[in-house]
Design a protein around this motif. Structure first.
Motif, mmCIF file in Angstrom:
data_model
loop_
_atom_site.group_PDB
_atom_site.id
_atom_site.type_symbol
_atom_site.label_atom_id
_atom_site.label_comp_id
_atom_site.label_asym_id
_atom_site.label_seq_id
_atom_site.Cartn_x
_atom_site.Cartn_y
_atom_site.Cartn_z
ATOM 1 N N SER A 39 -5.892 1.493 4.823
ATOM 2 C CA SER A 39 -5.058 1.369 3.618
ATOM 3 C C SER A 39 -3.595 1.747 3.850
ATOM 4 O O SER A 39 -2.705 1.088 3.317
ATOM 5 C CB SER A 39 -5.587 2.218 2.473
ATOM 6 O OG SER A 39 -6.797 2.801 2.776
ATOM 7 N N GLU A 70 -9.687 5.157 14.525
ATOM 8 C CA GLU A 70 -10.865 5.345 13.672
ATOM 9 C C GLU A 70 -12.082 5.498 14.561
ATOM 10 O O GLU A 70 -12.159 4.924 15.638
ATOM 11 C CB GLU A 70 -11.021 4.156 12.700
ATOM 12 C CG GLU A 70 -12.269 4.144 11.852
ATOM 13 C CD GLU A 70 -12.512 5.439 11.039
ATOM 14 O OE1 GLU A 70 -11.607 5.877 10.328
ATOM 15 O OE2 GLU A 70 -13.614 5.996 11.151
ATOM 16 N N THR A 123 -10.276 2.423 6.462
ATOM 17 C CA THR A 123 -10.202 0.989 6.193
ATOM 18 C C THR A 123 -8.778 0.455 6.318
ATOM 19 O O THR A 123 -8.517 -0.685 5.946
ATOM 20 C CB THR A 123 -10.716 0.702 4.780
ATOM 21 O OG1 THR A 123 -9.936 1.484 3.864
ATOM 22 C CG2 THR A 123 -12.170 1.096 4.645
HETATM 23 C C1 LIG Z 1 -10.772 10.208 4.383
HETATM 24 S S1 LIG Z 1 -11.131 8.944 5.484
HETATM 25 C C2 LIG Z 1 -9.657 8.019 5.561
HETATM 26 C C3 LIG Z 1 -9.662 6.934 4.572
HETATM 27 C C4 LIG Z 1 -8.614 5.878 4.754
HETATM 28 N N1 LIG Z 1 -7.292 6.356 4.506
HETATM 29 C C5 LIG Z 1 -8.980 4.724 3.820
HETATM 30 O O1 LIG Z 1 -8.382 4.572 2.769
HETATM 31 O O2 LIG Z 1 -9.938 4.037 4.149
HETATM 32 C C6 LIG Z 1 -11.173 9.749 7.014
HETATM 33 C C7 LIG Z 1 -11.544 8.839 8.161
HETATM 34 O O3 LIG Z 1 -11.473 9.563 9.373
HETATM 35 C C8 LIG Z 1 -12.459 9.061 10.247
HETATM 36 N N2 LIG Z 1 -12.687 10.056 11.301
HETATM 37 C C9 LIG Z 1 -13.431 11.184 11.259
HETATM 38 N N3 LIG Z 1 -13.361 11.838 12.427
HETATM 39 C C10 LIG Z 1 -12.538 11.104 13.228
HETATM 40 C C11 LIG Z 1 -12.054 11.267 14.561
HETATM 41 N N4 LIG Z 1 -12.404 12.326 15.275
HETATM 42 N N5 LIG Z 1 -11.247 10.314 15.061
HETATM 43 C C12 LIG Z 1 -10.867 9.234 14.333
HETATM 44 N N6 LIG Z 1 -11.294 9.040 13.058
HETATM 45 C C13 LIG Z 1 -12.100 9.967 12.510
HETATM 46 C C14 LIG Z 1 -13.655 8.854 9.332
HETATM 47 O O4 LIG Z 1 -14.586 7.953 9.899
HETATM 48 C C15 LIG Z 1 -12.960 8.296 8.089
HETATM 49 O O5 LIG Z 1 -12.917 6.896 8.084
#
Ligand SMILES: C[S@@+](CC[C@H](N)C(=O)[O-])C[C@H]1O[C@@H](n2cnc3c(N)ncnc32)[C@H](O)[C@@H]1O
Length: 936
Positions: free
Chosen positions: A398, A436, A396
């Motif tokens: 952040s 993302e 999102t």
């Molecule tokens: C732990 S979350 C990060 C949260 C973020 N920091 C926030 O506060 O919203 C990990 C994110 O990585 C994304 N993600 C997973 N695999 C990915 C990829 N191969 N490439 C880019 N994003 C990816 C997921 O959809 C998820 O939104």
């Protein structure tokens, strides 16, 4: 998703069938009880609860069959509004199971009800239709739902496939929840998020029900190409469909927010979702939205109706109240989190889509800013226009938003007010990058950045966008040869090109974020071109690690970041919050070496909170939740986590290998997030950290090694054993060559190995390994063994399946009767040899002493995890044996179990009396028990 939908459906159908089975049911009224239970079951889960009350009194418009009351209409056992209050959520009119006409035709009775009560839910037990008022006060058919098309199908519904019943149960529950809440005021973001997620789930169900989607085939390939991934198998297909649905719903919601903000407070205009595409400002979303939302595509998928209902729901929102409460800085917690939690919890878990708690984001961004200034000499830190920043899994947004905040504060503190808007907007568009993969968080990241810029007086204008891209962060980093690939959906080309420019050309010097945890099954890792192979080099040959696990997704993100900073930029910072397994887990020894070689300084904040290692308890036994456990997500995650910051100050020529200085500190308990933030005070990068000493001898362990400082110099079990220890035998033939009774086993195996008995007979009698299993062809296996061996009594061995559970097994080295027959072990186990069995890794905190002497061959899983058996006598050949650790001289067995709170290996030290060690001193330290020995 909970199974309550399925339970509701099962209970409802069971009761309906039961009533019918009496043979005395009337077509309508006898079944009232079943429906009432169903409605109340759904109503109980709503807040306020909704109560279905049968046969309500005539209030001037006849007797509806049920009234739907909100719990708030009742207080202290009496109606709040006095007797005769109208049921707040409408009424229910029930028809006989075979009646159909009401579904399409108006009836006076129903018109009377809606005119008086505002909403009527009509049902013939298998179909439901909501009738309400349109904006002009006329009756209008609203949402409909059918369990089955005919009454005969209804009675046999219970015999359907499990999957179908699960789907129907959830769909019924979703529908009734919406029907019972239809008249509730819509003011809160959480409620709207739930409602939209409920429509989105319906949409996903409909798309999933269309076995293949020719209409969307080109969107699918176009998206694969643009994102740099391949949707493999059923899970990949699900991801693709989920992506489409998220795009539709976030597209419509974003368009509605924009539209609603432009309306006068009391305007009565209605939002038209069909026009949503025009107002979407992020090109990727607009393009995808337009691809999916064309009538030719939506029609066959049955989505127009659902989107109409969604548009209708948005038009019911009390906009003034909603936007008052929809605190913009909290859109993530109040809208995004509940939406995803309801919409696709499984996918969310798989992709590790947890937003990062604000304190953690704040802490990490501030530390990076400080490190830029102190370690890389960039005086203005993040505010310096040369600093390019990437969050490769930005969710999102952040971290990017927080970085913009830090930049804004710095510029304002320097009295640069006039330039703030310009610099912030430039930073968001040109040097703060985010990647993302999921459309929902991607859209939210754009909102959040857009809102911050608007508040700072720097709104993005029509053709401007933040540099957050929908792309697979794990692919596309290497330059490709040959002509540039043209995309099937050319509209997605600019997005893909921009993301690739960041991956390949832009001099990124900060990579930060919260990478996802699990490897996602549906996306082919092939495109990643062996990303983590360098982390496997030497694991087996140099470090003797046969089984390793580098599958956690964060490892790949770490590699992407390490490669970018060390091999391309040659200077920079990585700051990740991730699972802390890389700190000391043997599988990560090469990862740690890479980090120690590629960086100059490493800071580790261990945030603990691991369910397996410490049981989520502090050393003093207090609760130690994960830092991801917040009031919005109490469950948090199971894994212990750490913030790791890695700095490369420039080229490292002349530096010794593995030269980085590592500093470590840890946080415990329920206030970790606040403690982290408090630790920023004073602006000292090293305050509170202690240096650790990763060396090859301790497998480059990043953690401090505890009170037994000379621990790593002590020989371990393997070093003391005269011969390589054995791994246990692996049988995966459903126990067929094993038995608790020797004679029974002998009889069975004699038959199995009798060439005069056909395989068919053995199969019918279930004798020996005759069952099919993956990669095991039982008939071919038997033919093979018959060609090589006869039955022999000598092959019956004692077999330790589990501690205190020793059985008999028929051993043969002819594969594949045993999966791992380990013939060397078989030889060593003859003649009653003894073994000391242990394992290299602790399995759980305070598990006791995982070791025991065994006088039998043993199963690989005897001590649950892969275990090792050290022979006490080592056979060299049949006539000669080396006395390693002879049984008659039972060795003094000493052990150090690593302190429960400082996880790592469980090590066994074994000292035969003969070699001169005699005195053992036990030492108790604050942190636990250590054994110490002195040579005499
Ligand atoms: C732990 S979350 C990060 C949260 C973020 N920091 C926030 O506060 O919203 C990990 C994110 O990585 C994304 N993600 C997973 N695999 C990915 C990829 N191969 N490439 C880019 N994003 C990816 C997921 O959809 C998820 O939104």
């Amino acid at each position: 998703m909970s199974d309550s939908g399925r339970e509701l459906l099962d209970t409802y159908l069971a009761r309906m069938v039961e009533v019918r089975a009496t043979g005395a049911a009337t077509s309508e009224t006898s079944y009232y009880g079943a429906l009432e239970n169903l409605l109340n079951g759904v109503g109980r889960e709503l807040r306020p609860r909704v109560i279905a009350n049968g046969q309500i009194r005539n209030q001037g418009a006849g007797h509806p069959d049920f009234g739907l009351y909100a719990q708030s209409q009742i207080r202290d056992g009496a109606p709040v509004g006095g007797a005769g209050a109208i049921p707040e959520r409408g009424v229910v009119e029930v028809k006989g199971l075979t009646e159909e006409t009401w579904f399409t035709a108006e009836t006076t009775q129903i018109s009377q009800y809606w005119a008086h009560y505002g909403l009527v839910l009509v049902s013939n037990y298998r179909s439901f239709l909501l009738i309400g008022r349109d904006p002009n006060g006329q009756p209008r058919r609203l949402e409909a739902f059918a369990l089955t098309e005919s009454d005969s199908a209804f009675w046999s519904l219970r015999q359907s496939e499990e999957d179908q019943l699960n789907q129907l149960g959830h769909a019924l529950q979703d529908y009734l929840r919406r029907a019972l809440s239809y008249l509730a005021p819509l003011t809160r973001a959480e409620d709207l998020a739930w409602l939209l997620a409920s429509y989105a789930r319906d949409a996903l169900r409909r798309i999933e029900a269309s076995a293949d989607l020719p209409a969307l085939a080109n969107v699918r390939s176009g998206l694969e190409q643009a994102l740099g991934l391949r949707f493999d198998d059923a899970k990949g297909e699900h991801f693709f469909r989920s992506t489409l649905v998220q795009t539709l719903f976030y597209g419509i919601f974003s368009a509605w927010v924009q539209w609603a903000r432009g309306q006068a407070p009391n305007a009565t205009d209605r939002f038209d979702w069909h026009a949503a595409g025009w107002t979407l400002s992020v090109p990727m979303v607009r393009t995808l939205f337009e691809q999916v939302a064309t009538p030719t595509r939506l029609g066959p998928l049955g989505l127009v109706e659902i989107l109409d209902w969604t548009g209708d729901a948005l038009n019911r929102v009390d906009r003034n109240a909603f936007f008052e409460g929809f605190d913009e800085g909290r859109a993530v917690q109040y809208f995004y989190e509940p939406f995803l939690a309801h919409f696709d919890p499984a996918l969310r878990k798989q992709l590790g889509v947890w937003y990062t708690p604000p304190e953690i984001v704040h802490y990490m961004v501030e530390r990076v800013d400080l490190a830029l200034r102190e370690e890389l000499g960039i005086e203005n830190g993040l505010a310096d226009p040369s600093v390019l920043i990437l969050d490769p899994c930005c969710g999102t947004g952040s971290f990017l938003v927080e970085a913009l905040r830090v930049i804004e504060t710095r510029l304002r503190s320097q009295g640069e007010d006039a330039l703030v808007a310009h610099d912030l907007s430039t930073a968001a568009r040109e040097r703060l990058f985010g990647f993302e993969l999921m459309p929902a968080p991607f859209v939210v990241a754009h909102w959040q950045i857009g809102m911050l810029l608007a508040h700072a007086g720097a709104p993005l204008v029509s053709d401007q966008r933040a540099a957050v891209y929908l792309t697979n962060a794990l692919t596309g980093w290497q330059d490709t040869e040959g002509p540039v690939e043209q995309l099937l959906l050319p509209e997605l080309q600019p997005e893909r090109d921009a993301a690739e420019r960041v991956k390949r050309a832009d001099p990124i010097i900060v990579i930060l974020g919260n990478p996802p945890y699990n490897a996602f099954a549906g996306i082919s890792p092939q495109e990643e071109e062996g990303l983590v192979e360098p982390y496997k080099a030497g694991l087996r040959s140099v470090w003797g690690i046969r089984k390793y696990n580098l599958d956690e997704l964060y490892t790949r993100f770490l590699r992407v970041a390490e490669r970018r900073i060390v091999e391309r930029s040659n200077r920079g910072i990585i700051c990740f919050i991730s699972s802390y397994s890389y700190l000391s887990d043997p599988s990560f020894v090469v990862v740690r070496r890479h980090l120690l070689e590629g960086f100059d300084r490493i800071w580790i904040d261990s945030l603990n909170g691991d369910s397996r290692e410490t049981g989520k308890r502090t050393p003093t036994g207090e609760p130690d939740p994960s830092v991801f456990s917040t009031p919005f997500n109490r469950e948090g995650i199971k894994l212990g986590t750490a913030v790791g910051m890695f700095i490369r100050r420039g080229p490292t020529e002349g530096q010794s290998d593995a030269h980085a200085q590592v500093r470590y500190r840890q946080f415990w308990g329920g206030h970790k997030r606040q403690d982290l933030v408090a630790s920023l005070e004073g602006g000292d990068l090293n305050a509170g950290f202690a240096a650790t000493t990763p060396t090859a001898a301790n497998r480059y362990n990043f953690r401090p090694l505890g009170p037994a400082s000379d621990y790593d110099n002590w020989p371990d079990l393997i070093a003391l054993a005269e011969a390589e220890p054995f791994s246990g035998l692996a049988e995966m033939r459903r126990g067929s060559p094993i038995d608790t009774d020797r004679d029974r086993l002998a009889g069975r195996m004699q038959r199995y190995l009798d060439p005069t008995i056909s395989f068919g007979t053995l199969k019918t009698e279930q004798i020996g390994p005759v069952g099919d299993a993956s990669r095991f062809d039982p008939e071919a296996a038997r033919t093979r063994v018959l060609l090589r061996e006869n039955y022999s009594q000598q092959r019956i061995i004692r077999y330790s399946l589990l501690p205190l559970d020793t059985r008999y097994a028929y051993h043969t080295k002819v594969r594949p009767i045993w999966n791992e027959p380990r013939p060397e072990f078989f030889s060593a186990a003859r003649d009653g040899n003894r073994f000391l069995v242990s394992r290299m890794m602790a399995e759980r905190p305070q598990e006791g002493l995982p070791a025991l002497p065994v006088t039998a061959s043993l199963s690989q899983r005897q001590l649950r995890a892969t275990c090792l058996a050290c022979p006490l006598v080592v056979p060299i050949c049949r006539s000669r044996r080396v006395c390693g650790l002879r049984a008659s001289q039972m060795p003094i067995l000493m052990l150090i179990q690593r302190l429960p709170k400082s996880p790592g290996f469980t090590r066994w030290l074994l000292f035969p009396r003969r070699v001169g060690f005699r005195k053992i001193r036990l030492r108790f330290s604050v942190a636990g028990l250590a054994y110490h020995c002195q040579p005499t």
